[in-house]
Design a protein around this motif. Sequence first.
Motif, PDB file in Angstrom:
ATOM      1  N   GLU A 170       0.839  -1.186   0.000  1.00  0.00           N
ATOM      2  CA  GLU A 170       0.000   0.000   0.000  1.00  0.00           C
ATOM      3  C   GLU A 170       0.877   1.240   0.000  1.00  0.00           C
ATOM      4  O   GLU A 170       1.906   1.301   0.685  1.00  0.00           O
ATOM      5  N   ALA A 192      -4.454   3.075  -2.731  1.00  0.00           N
ATOM      6  CA  ALA A 192      -3.475   2.888  -3.796  1.00  0.00           C
ATOM      7  C   ALA A 192      -2.490   1.795  -3.426  1.00  0.00           C
ATOM      8  O   ALA A 192      -2.097   1.651  -2.265  1.00  0.00           O
ATOM      9  N   ARG A 235       1.280   1.106 -10.542  1.00  0.00           N
ATOM     10  CA  ARG A 235       0.415   1.616  -9.473  1.00  0.00           C
ATOM     11  C   ARG A 235      -1.030   1.249  -9.802  1.00  0.00           C
ATOM     12  O   ARG A 235      -1.452   1.303 -10.971  1.00  0.00           O
ATOM     13  N   SER A 266     -10.272   6.726  -1.428  1.00  0.00           N
ATOM     14  CA  SER A 266      -9.348   6.107  -2.378  1.00  0.00           C
ATOM     15  C   SER A 266      -8.337   5.245  -1.634  1.00  0.00           C
ATOM     16  O   SER A 266      -8.082   5.430  -0.448  1.00  0.00           O
ATOM     17  N   LEU A 295     -10.676   4.487  -6.753  1.00  0.00           N
ATOM     18  CA  LEU A 295     -11.371   5.695  -6.326  1.00  0.00           C
ATOM     19  C   LEU A 295     -12.836   5.368  -6.081  1.00  0.00           C
ATOM     20  O   LEU A 295     -13.423   4.544  -6.773  1.00  0.00           O
ATOM     21  N   ILE A 336      -4.832   2.287  -8.374  1.00  0.00           N
ATOM     22  CA  ILE A 336      -5.562   3.214  -7.512  1.00  0.00           C
ATOM     23  C   ILE A 336      -7.052   2.964  -7.675  1.00  0.00           C
ATOM     24  O   ILE A 336      -7.579   2.963  -8.794  1.00  0.00           O
ATOM     25  N   ALA A 341      -2.453   7.308  -1.184  1.00  0.00           N
ATOM     26  CA  ALA A 341      -3.439   7.476  -2.249  1.00  0.00           C
ATOM     27  C   ALA A 341      -3.686   8.957  -2.517  1.00  0.00           C
ATOM     28  O   ALA A 341      -3.578   9.787  -1.607  1.00  0.00           O
ATOM     29  N   PRO A 342      -4.013   9.321  -3.746  1.00  0.00           N
ATOM     30  CA  PRO A 342      -4.322  10.726  -4.051  1.00  0.00           C
ATOM     31  C   PRO A 342      -5.561  11.177  -3.292  1.00  0.00           C
ATOM     32  O   PRO A 342      -6.547  10.441  -3.201  1.00  0.00           O
ATOM     33  N   THR A 362      -4.680   3.198 -13.313  1.00  0.00           N
ATOM     34  CA  THR A 362      -3.463   2.396 -13.261  1.00  0.00           C
ATOM     35  C   THR A 362      -2.331   3.041 -14.042  1.00  0.00           C
ATOM     36  O   THR A 362      -2.536   3.856 -14.944  1.00  0.00           O
ATOM     37  N   SER A 377      -7.474   3.904 -17.227  1.00  0.00           N
ATOM     38  CA  SER A 377      -8.503   3.891 -16.191  1.00  0.00           C
ATOM     39  C   SER A 377      -9.757   3.256 -16.757  1.00  0.00           C
ATOM     40  O   SER A 377      -9.978   3.254 -17.972  1.00  0.00           O
TER      41      SER A 377
END
Length: 213
Positions: A31, A44, A84, A42, A88, A86, A34-35, A105, A172
């Motif tokens: 982990e 990530a 990565r 979210s 959301l 992520i 995350a944004p 991604t 995405s």
Amino acid sequence: MNAIAQVPADFLTALGALRQGQCRPEMRLAEIPAPARLAPFSVALGAEVVAVPHPPLHAVTSHQPLHLPAASVVVGEPELATGRFILLHDPAGSSVWDGTFRIVTYIRAQLEPELGNDEMLGSVAWTWLVDALENHGAPYREAGGTATRILSESYGTLAGRADSIDIELRASWTPDGADVQSHLEAWSDMVCTFAGLPPLPDGVSALPRRRRS
């Protein structure tokens, strides 16, 4: 009210699905931050694929924030690809996403120089994404992305370094609900495919692994 009580049930379900994800032993998965501005909720994950397999990563205990501890780093193992993943979540939904979840991604791998000029490289990378989602039975919609080739040349005190060409895929898509286990597993296969690791679907060739200096 504690923090867990404020997290939407759908997002907790999605986190539980990620905990069940099974990734290849060549992948180190952990982990990462995350944004915070892309969605109210979210999570990530960051990945590195190395040539030497590690034991499979298992779920961590329920009191930890997600599920995957950082694997130990062994000096000298060649890194074949990074990525990565992520997830959301916006409980109010998004007309752009066409849903309440969105997966974002990023995958990067270094190529053999002679492969970097292949005009079909971008479309092949996108095909790997689509095939991985289909092979894992991961329902999705509104997928989009870009594939980029990056040439790195060194000068001056770094002139002795060999030129390198990387492929980057940024993509995405909207998963069909909170059951995102198959999406994580599909993405992990994508990263390993970029790294040139078999097995691959019939008719698909692996990218040559990067040369060691």
